[in-house]
Design a protein around this motif. Structure first.
Motif, PDB file in Angstrom:
ATOM      1  N   LEU A 100       1.532  -1.577   0.580  1.00  0.00           N
ATOM      2  CA  LEU A 100      -0.761   0.395   0.166  1.00  0.00           C
ATOM      3  C   LEU A 100       0.830   1.381  -0.026  1.00  0.00           C
ATOM      4  CD1 LEU A 100      -2.869   1.124   0.496  1.00  0.00           C
ATOM      5  CD2 LEU A 100      -2.269   1.241   3.104  1.00  0.00           C
ATOM      6  N   PHE A 101       0.566   2.191  -1.324  1.00  0.00           N
ATOM      7  CA  PHE A 101       1.026   4.158  -0.920  1.00  0.00           C
ATOM      8  C   PHE A 101       0.869   4.349  -0.606  1.00  0.00           C
ATOM      9  CE2 PHE A 101       3.940   1.827  -4.779  1.00  0.00           C
ATOM     10  CZ  PHE A 101       4.841   0.826  -4.474  1.00  0.00           C
ATOM     11  N   GLU A 122       1.805  -0.075   7.145  1.00  0.00           N
ATOM     12  CA  GLU A 122       0.759  -0.532   6.093  1.00  0.00           C
ATOM     13  C   GLU A 122      -0.608  -0.473   6.374  1.00  0.00           C
ATOM     14  OE1 GLU A 122       3.641  -1.047   2.269  1.00  0.00           O
ATOM     15  OE2 GLU A 122       2.286  -2.765   3.001  1.00  0.00           O
ATOM     16  N   VAL A 123      -0.398  -1.460   7.764  1.00  0.00           N
ATOM     17  CA  VAL A 123      -1.284  -1.849   8.403  1.00  0.00           C
ATOM     18  C   VAL A 123      -2.323  -0.983   9.325  1.00  0.00           C
ATOM     19  CG1 VAL A 123      -2.305  -3.341  10.670  1.00  0.00           C
ATOM     20  CG2 VAL A 123      -0.486  -4.012   8.622  1.00  0.00           C
ATOM     21  N   GLU A 124      -1.244   0.391  10.087  1.00  0.00           N
ATOM     22  CA  GLU A 124      -2.368   1.188  10.505  1.00  0.00           C
ATOM     23  C   GLU A 124      -2.605   1.990   9.861  1.00  0.00           C
ATOM     24  OE1 GLU A 124       1.294   3.291  12.414  1.00  0.00           O
ATOM     25  OE2 GLU A 124       1.224   1.430  14.211  1.00  0.00           O
ATOM     26  N   LYS A 138     -11.448  -5.693   2.975  1.00  0.00           N
ATOM     27  CA  LYS A 138     -10.454  -6.588   2.818  1.00  0.00           C
ATOM     28  C   LYS A 138      -8.860  -6.420   2.174  1.00  0.00           C
ATOM     29  CE  LYS A 138     -13.991  -9.822   2.363  1.00  0.00           C
ATOM     30  NZ  LYS A 138     -14.615 -11.027   1.206  1.00  0.00           N
ATOM     31  N   ALA A 139      -8.226  -7.154   3.303  1.00  0.00           N
ATOM     32  CA  ALA A 139      -6.751  -6.806   2.477  1.00  0.00           C
ATOM     33  C   ALA A 139      -6.268  -7.605   3.447  1.00  0.00           C
ATOM     34  CB  ALA A 139      -5.646  -5.944   3.298  1.00  0.00           C
ATOM     35  N   ALA A 140      -4.488  -8.786   2.270  1.00  0.00           N
ATOM     36  CA  ALA A 140      -3.884  -9.866   2.791  1.00  0.00           C
ATOM     37  C   ALA A 140      -2.594  -9.049   4.005  1.00  0.00           C
ATOM     38  CB  ALA A 140      -3.264 -10.767   1.558  1.00  0.00           C
ATOM     39  N   LEU A 166      -6.918  -4.185  13.962  1.00  0.00           N
ATOM     40  CA  LEU A 166      -7.715  -5.982  13.518  1.00  0.00           C
ATOM     41  C   LEU A 166      -8.942  -6.017  13.744  1.00  0.00           C
ATOM     42  CD1 LEU A 166      -5.339  -9.057  14.439  1.00  0.00           C
ATOM     43  CD2 LEU A 166      -5.573  -7.229  12.435  1.00  0.00           C
ATOM     44  N   LYS A 167      -9.371  -4.751  14.071  1.00  0.00           N
ATOM     45  CA  LYS A 167     -11.169  -4.577  14.471  1.00  0.00           C
ATOM     46  C   LYS A 167     -12.039  -3.887  13.384  1.00  0.00           C
ATOM     47  CE  LYS A 167     -11.598  -0.659  17.601  1.00  0.00           C
ATOM     48  NZ  LYS A 167     -10.190  -0.617  16.575  1.00  0.00           N
ATOM     49  N   ASP A 168     -10.583  -3.629  12.751  1.00  0.00           N
ATOM     50  CA  ASP A 168     -11.329  -2.098  11.089  1.00  0.00           C
ATOM     51  C   ASP A 168     -11.003  -2.476  10.486  1.00  0.00           C
ATOM     52  OD1 ASP A 168     -10.846  -0.533  13.177  1.00  0.00           O
ATOM     53  OD2 ASP A 168      -9.086   0.744  13.099  1.00  0.00           O
ATOM     54  N   PHE A 169     -10.133  -3.195   9.941  1.00  0.00           N
ATOM     55  CA  PHE A 169     -10.413  -4.364   8.016  1.00  0.00           C
ATOM     56  C   PHE A 169     -10.038  -6.101   8.107  1.00  0.00           C
ATOM     57  CE2 PHE A 169      -5.883  -5.717   7.747  1.00  0.00           C
ATOM     58  CZ  PHE A 169      -5.255  -6.050   8.931  1.00  0.00           C
ATOM     59  N   GLU A 170     -10.834  -7.096   7.578  1.00  0.00           N
ATOM     60  CA  GLU A 170     -10.510  -7.891   6.826  1.00  0.00           C
ATOM     61  C   GLU A 170      -9.637  -8.781   6.809  1.00  0.00           C
ATOM     62  OE1 GLU A 170     -14.034  -9.398   5.779  1.00  0.00           O
ATOM     63  OE2 GLU A 170     -13.141 -11.151   4.859  1.00  0.00           O
TER      64      GLU A 170
END
Ligand SMILES: *Cc1c(COP(=O)(O)O)cnc(C)c1O
Length: 388
Positions: A100-101, A122-124, A138-140, A166-170
């Protein structure tokens, strides 16, 4: 056939007749290779890696052919490639491997694409974007188990489960990537499987993915939920120490522009790096390194030498390159081909038959992956198959 169609065909024939190189891409073989890989995948979902313009074969052709064969998940490297894939695969899951950029979240959302997140930054960012949108997108997650290139470290991966984001995305997929899966005896394979398994066990219920093309053929293969073949789809051998189980997808023909005799002691090409020991017949092909054919396949030495250099098939005869590969031309030694069997305007094979992409790569001191992904924009492209 409609008038329009025949006009299109005529235009295509003219382009092919005028082209210096003609690339043949067999979409039925591509689909067949996908089905072969699925048979070896042990029940895992078989995705397709279509980065780098589907390894040179063309995203707009390869993705629909694979989707028609049943493929539902695609991986690309760049966001721009993902947008192209989305245009031809409206319902597929599409992952962007290179991460993710900053500021690209809205584009992911607009085209329903999934980033592969490989760092806590990137997670944040993804979690923040999802919160702002009030949507759990969704993301990997990529965990680096040995490549030291992209992904959370294994210790970071082990703490992922405790992070508030982790509660914010899948997390739709947890993945890692093999370093040397084509070396089936390399102990690193088992070490990577073990490290990945450790992270995976802390995130139960999340689909996991490890194998690339060669990983699918490992003896002690990990039984994960999704496999990510690329190279083997396009005909590359995923098992270099054994016969290739895949069908060739790509063929390359080059046109002869001129034929000439050179006398003994004359040289051929830039810098005079190839010397004729006796009178030789040289054919000049209208393909060069500007077409992506590697200059490293140049033949530097003397006529008749066994050189690790490029080869062409001319009317069934194997002919070696003679001299340096130029920008737009390659010179080959056709002395052993009967004169009546080779003439101006004929095409010769640069990829095809025994000249597999693996062999062409080896002869240029590289790998077939690089041969495929450099296939030039200047070739006329002739696709066959791919219909439902
Ligand atoms: C390129 C790539 C693949 C596909 O690898 P092949 O060896 O071409 O099958 C799979 N996963 C990741 C992360 C990749 O970068």
């Amino acid at each position: 056939m409609t008038r329009n169609n025949s006009q299109t065909n005529a235009a295509r024939d003219i382009l092919e007749n005028a082209a210096g190189g003609i690339l043949h891409i067999d979409l039925d073989a591509l689909a067949s290779n996908w089905r072969t890989l699925r048979e070896h995948a042990g029940g895992a979902e078989t995705a397709a890696v279509v980065k780098a313009n589907a390894y040179g074969t063309g995203i707009e052709k390869a993705v629909p052919a694979l989707a028609r064969a049943g493929c539902r998940t695609f991986f690309v490297a760049h966001l721009s490639e993902a947008i192209r894939a989305r245009a031809v695969a409206p319902y597929a899951a599409i992952y962007v491997l290179n991460g993710l950029f900053a500021g690209t979240g809205p584009t992911y959302a607009e085209f329903d694409l999934r980033p592969v997140l490989g760092s806590f930054e990137e997670v944040e960012e993804w979690a923040g974007f999802c919160r702002a949108q009030n949507r759990k997108l969704k993301a990997a997650i990529h965990v680096d188990t040995g490549m030291n290139r992209l992904g959370l470290t294994v210790p970071q991966g082990l703490t992922l489960k405790d992070r508030g984001e982790l509660k914010d995305f899948e997390i739709a997929l947890l993945m890692s990537h093999f370093v040397s899966a084509e070396e089936s005896d390399n102990p690193l394979n088992a070490q990577q499987i073990e490290a990945f398994e450790a992270v995976r066990s802390t995130l139960p219920g999340i689909p996991a993915s490890l194998p690339n093309s060669s990983g699918i053929f490992l003896r002690d293969k990990p039984g994960y939920d999704l496999v990510r073949p690329g190279y083997a789809l396009y005909g590359g051998n995923p098992t270099p120490d054994r016969n290739n189980p895949m069908k060739p997808v790509v063929g390359l023909n080059a046109r002869i522009v001129q034929l000439r005799w050179v006398e003994a002691d004359q040289t051929v090409g830039y810098n005079g790096r190839w010397v004729a020991l006796d009178k030789r017949r040289i054919a000049t092909l209208s393909v060069g390194y500007a077409d992506g054919y590697p200059r490293a396949a140049s033949a530097r030495g003397r006529s008749g030498d066994e050189l690790l250099a490029g080869m062409a098939l001319v009317a069934g005869h194997t002919c070696s390159f003679a001299g340096n590969v130029s920008m737009d031309l390659i010179t080959i030694d056709v002395t052993d081909v009967p004169e009546s069997q080779v003439k101006r305007g004929d095409t010769v094979t640069l990829i095809g038959g025994d000249l597999t992409i693996d062999e062409v790569g080896r002869r240029a001191g590289t790998i077939g992956y690089e041969i495929l992904t450099n296939l030039g924009a200047r070739y006329a492209r002739a696709y066959r198959g791919g219909e439902a």
